[in-house]
Design an enzyme around this catalytic site. Sequence first.
Site, PDB file in Angstrom:
ATOM      1  N   GLY A  17       0.826  -1.205   0.000  1.00 43.15           N
ATOM      2  CA  GLY A  17       0.000   0.000   0.000  1.00 43.15           C
ATOM      3  C   GLY A  17       0.858   1.252   0.000  1.00 43.15           C
ATOM      4  O   GLY A  17       2.072   1.202   0.213  1.00 43.15           O
ATOM      5  N   CYS A  18       0.208   2.388  -0.245  1.00 45.46           N
ATOM      6  CA  CYS A  18       0.947   3.640  -0.364  1.00 45.46           C
ATOM      7  C   CYS A  18       1.462   4.103   1.001  1.00 45.46           C
ATOM      8  O   CYS A  18       2.651   4.351   1.180  1.00 45.46           O
ATOM      9  CB  CYS A  18       0.072   4.696  -1.010  1.00 45.46           C
ATOM     10  SG  CYS A  18      -1.575   4.847  -0.300  1.00 45.46           S
ATOM     11  N   TYR A  19       0.555   4.221   1.978  1.00 43.71           N
ATOM     12  CA  TYR A  19       0.992   4.633   3.312  1.00 43.71           C
ATOM     13  C   TYR A  19       2.018   3.662   3.869  1.00 43.71           C
ATOM     14  O   TYR A  19       2.966   4.053   4.549  1.00 43.71           O
ATOM     15  CB  TYR A  19      -0.205   4.661   4.270  1.00 43.71           C
ATOM     16  CG  TYR A  19      -1.154   5.813   4.085  1.00 43.71           C
ATOM     17  CD1 TYR A  19      -0.731   7.118   4.269  1.00 43.71           C
ATOM     18  CD2 TYR A  19      -2.496   5.598   3.771  1.00 43.71           C
ATOM     19  CE1 TYR A  19      -1.622   8.187   4.131  1.00 43.71           C
ATOM     20  CE2 TYR A  19      -3.383   6.649   3.632  1.00 43.71           C
ATOM     21  CZ  TYR A  19      -2.950   7.942   3.810  1.00 43.71           C
ATOM     22  OH  TYR A  19      -3.829   8.989   3.682  1.00 43.71           O
TER      23      TYR A  19
END
Lengths: 346, 346, 346, 346
Positions: free
Chosen positions: B149-151
């Site tokens: 994921g990005c975070y």
Amino acid sequence: MVNVGIIGATGYAGAQLVYLLSNHSGVAITYLASHSYAGKKFSTVYPSMQGLCDLVLEEEDLQKASQRCSVLFLALPSPMASDLVSEEILNRCIVIDLGADFRLSDSLTYETWYKAKHGSKELLAKAVYGLCELNREKIQSASLIANPGCYTTCSILTLSPLVGENLIDRSTIIIDSASGVSGAGRAEKTASLFCECNESCKAYGVTTHRHTPEIEQELSRIAGETLLVQFTPHLVPMNRGILSTCYASLKKGVTEQQIEEAYRKWYGNEPFIRLMGSSLPETRFVKGTNSCAIGWVVDHRTNRVIAVGAIDNLMKGAAGQAVQNMNIRCNLGEQTGLVACVANPL
Amino acid sequence: MVNVGIIGATGYAGAQLVYLLSNHSGVAITYLASHSYAGKKFSTVYPSMQGLCDLVLEEEDLQKASQRCSVLFLALPSPMASDLVSEEILNRCIVIDLGADFRLSDSLTYETWYKAKHGSKELLAKAVYGLCELNREKIQSASLIANPGCYTTCSILTLSPLVGENLIDRSTIIIDSASGVSGAGRAEKTASLFCECNESCKAYGVTTHRHTPEIEQELSRIAGETLLVQFTPHLVPMNRGILSTCYASLKKGVTEQQIEEAYRKWYGNEPFIRLMGSSLPETRFVKGTNSCAIGWVVDHRTNRVIAVGAIDNLMKGAAGQAVQNMNIRCNLGEQTGLVACVANPL
Amino acid sequence: MVNVGIIGATGYAGAQLVYLLSNHSGVAITYLASHSYAGKKFSTVYPSMQGLCDLVLEEEDLQKASQRCSVLFLALPSPMASDLVSEEILNRCIVIDLGADFRLSDSLTYETWYKAKHGSKELLAKAVYGLCELNREKIQSASLIANPGCYTTCSILTLSPLVGENLIDRSTIIIDSASGVSGAGRAEKTASLFCECNESCKAYGVTTHRHTPEIEQELSRIAGETLLVQFTPHLVPMNRGILSTCYASLKKGVTEQQIEEAYRKWYGNEPFIRLMGSSLPETRFVKGTNSCAIGWVVDHRTNRVIAVGAIDNLMKGAAGQAVQNMNIRCNLGEQTGLVACVANPL
Amino acid sequence: MVNVGIIGATGYAGAQLVYLLSNHSGVAITYLASHSYAGKKFSTVYPSMQGLCDLVLEEEDLQKASQRCSVLFLALPSPMASDLVSEEILNRCIVIDLGADFRLSDSLTYETWYKAKHGSKELLAKAVYGLCELNREKIQSASLIANPGCYTTCSILTLSPLVGENLIDRSTIIIDSASGVSGAGRAEKTASLFCECNESCKAYGVTTHRHTPEIEQELSRIAGETLLVQFTPHLVPMNRGILSTCYASLKKGVTEQQIEEAYRKWYGNEPFIRLMGSSLPETRFVKGTNSCAIGWVVDHRTNRVIAVGAIDNLMKGAAGQAVQNMNIRCNLGEQTGLVACVANPL
């Protein structure tokens, strides 16, 4: 490898140029100058290019630069370039000027609109107006290339086929443009502060913007007669992008098909022109690219054509076209180091 | 040339992937699917890629896709990928899943946080967590790569050296992150409208955001013991970018030099990690790039370290890392088709 | 009618104050000064207030000002106010200082964090910290009111009930804040240019921001013991707004109900505090208002409370609270001339 | 106290209206309806108005509404209002319609441009076009007030003195406008997503925008003859604001003084019109206000006048003008509940 240098490397156009040239397979940057940041690493000023360009910025010195480079890019405020460039420099290296000093062939027009004295009128005859799609042949042998302005690139490309194919009444041209804030440069001005630009839209330079005579000069050349345009720029809260909405009354009997054909004829094979017909361009469609996207609509009620062009002001409107000019001039492959497309949202 | 396909090509991550793969010298796109836009040209949905990718979008069909491609990228909402991927598919082609379905090795954790039934628990053991810098070796032979994921990418990369070198009290980790709006995807939701996001900032998913267990899983692996993190995401009015400000109490006696050394040791040679020391990163420094920029400061008053990481959520946080994973897996040169730097302002 | 004056009227906080006071039914502006624009009409500098305030700006002169006004607002850079204010001035008129010079009761702390010499230490004992909701009584008779900082107002209001009711471990407080760009003021700095702020997010002043000791001073007063906080501000691309996400570990056995009750007890009747419980505030909810909106969530996994506060930095964080202070001090009705709500999107 | 109701209260214009009416000293809201959110509290949908308006939203029911209110505001999509309003309703209460259904006096024009059947053509003769500054007298006794569109308000106000005083060639009018995104409303459309609007600018509805016939109708009335205009709207990434840049060729011999006099004559005493001469308006100058700011420049090279108008599309362009219409109609004081100025940056 072509040795290249940039004077005025830390403005927004200059920095974009550093980026493009650092990634360009055919060149090596051998000189980088900035009056404000001389002595500092370029990547200290632009941390986003750490690792890509860590050269130390030098004081601006055209003599030194011309000895180290075969292509020299200038990104300086008017009329500085006109004071610095000389026959001698041009004998040593090719100069691509991103400023305005060599764009207008008539020095009187220059001095009237720029309210400044031109420092090297004798060179004006040598200068080639570097709008690649229209002047490709002349650019191939030029020693002094005047890289066009941002609004002018967008407006001239959008209107040229209509003017050149004699489809419109040349006395009715109105160009209503919008620009992102990077067009105002990196100078510390109140008017460029975030809170003065954000959440607002304004017209500026109405009737007096310096890109007006540049547009008129080039469209007049294409028309074969002198014409005037009404040009109004606006400031819009975004980083990059220029949109030119151009209005003109159609000549009697001109059809939509003729307009379509004019655009196809002029730009059908151009790698950096994206013809969109009636699905009009948005500035985000060309952000970060060297493309100019053009669309048009005919209004049968009013008998006008509305043609809309979009570019990225720092790319096709400045650094991108400068690289394209270098590519043409130095035979490096016109598209080398430039992209034509982007993934939205960017 | 590696034949590649994308399922879910018209979301923001999917479209960024199409862009990267279209410009990639080692691959050819042979399959492109979108449930919402099947039958349309990709460039009709994304006019900014006209000329670059004019393929017609197909209905999503993993069987067909796996026969036409050797690498298949999935960008689908949970738990769709888990329902579609199978042993049989994986025997035929490498799957790189940009969604969350194969990121958590414990299916119970998945079902708790995602409130959905996992469709192929038997494949979880096969999945490799595709955080390239940390799992490079495993990725080289994986048939199912769970793109992070990005975070999580941003937070794990920022915290790993501190956790891995045992410099911080692992019970005190707080991650306060901010994201641009593209992280919310292209779905038509009121909360994603321009006028609902612009000129505002908010926290969301507080205590419940699904990236929490993913961060905990990876940091726990590195720590060699289970740890919990406090993770709070915020929405910020910009297109792209994630900034993670990470807090932790230092272990007794830990010095700034040890911290610096930890980062150098872990990332000193990484092409996509830019260490900035105490001059902290801003999201614009990595916009459009596959880089993660990391900086850190020690607060002697409070005995905490504050480490800040920045990525582009659609690049290193999604499509960029997916390409990096493919490059590693298919031996195409890890940096091929990816940039590490950007010219600001973009 | 109360005669009021403003010194530093053309900064963003000053201009907001001019707006509020011009629309205030109980006061008349009799003095307006600006060093940069002395001699110009206020509405030439702020055309958005043409017709509302067309007074001519004077040179900054506290002597003259104090003779013409009974309330004097100062919006000056540190440590200017401390050099100008004197016992004599205070005998003649009430001073409300929007700057930092009289906020910290300990001059040593001031000089350490502000790296400047305080010009009137003898007045510090007189100064009342003008956080209206917490110090209302003292404000009623103060001659020198130190209007709190923007981050501090938001952070202290958000954390006070938790600290005051002894619900949290006071050594674990972390405040992660975001601010709009108007917080940086109207000075011509590169870092405040549109293109340097837009499409980006960054932390700044990490471990060194001057609002830290101010928050610590007030929370320590409430706690009855000295405490330290970890405070990290961020810059977000919007004009106005502050969001403070505050973390703290809960004391053993503390329940959600106790937290709810603490907030109700402290703020249940406050006209400018909007309690939102678990539906957290966004900065747009208070834009243009004098309100502070507060929400909170308990994380049972980590045993922490996350409390989020939102204000408009130019209103409750500066000019709005200054008017509220004046209203309290001069008995003009605390809410006069101030709004508590806004119609989104603004 | 006048009892008022709003149907369509949760769109952006409706919500702004709720805000204005809730703060208005002369009215009480007795009816609030929203199809999408019926049954919910208004302040649940708009948390920024918690405490100001906590009424429960009802299903849209004109019968019920007209029995409870003496003034009824409609903010509905075309042609819904035309289907709902009737002679009977108008006998019971004054209707102020923020939609387009009663703006065009010719139902054929309506049906052509709106591609919809008008539901109550018999009422068109009763409707008064509520552009307050131009139709004040008629508004005073109207039972059905057609509140003008946003672009139209701005364009008509900017051009009327030039048309009315016969200073321009009426066949040459070109209106190039820009609008903030709130003009597109709160509907969940891909084109209104943050990431589709932000960092971009586009023209839309070129030659077909429905505000065109409305502008033509009103300017034709003023001219005393039928005229056509060229109208092109643009979308700009900001919440609020409309800027209209209007071009026209001057009649022979017309001087700048005549233009100045025309504007003074028409608007010299108008509380909501701010004449700025050659220092042109920016949309931020009128944000949140009910004002229209107008400036103009003559281009002697081209013999054209360029007049620029700016409004807030949700205020003077919608809810603000609706309140102004009510104030005129109900004799509540034209400026009550409306502001003319704003403190920038907002």
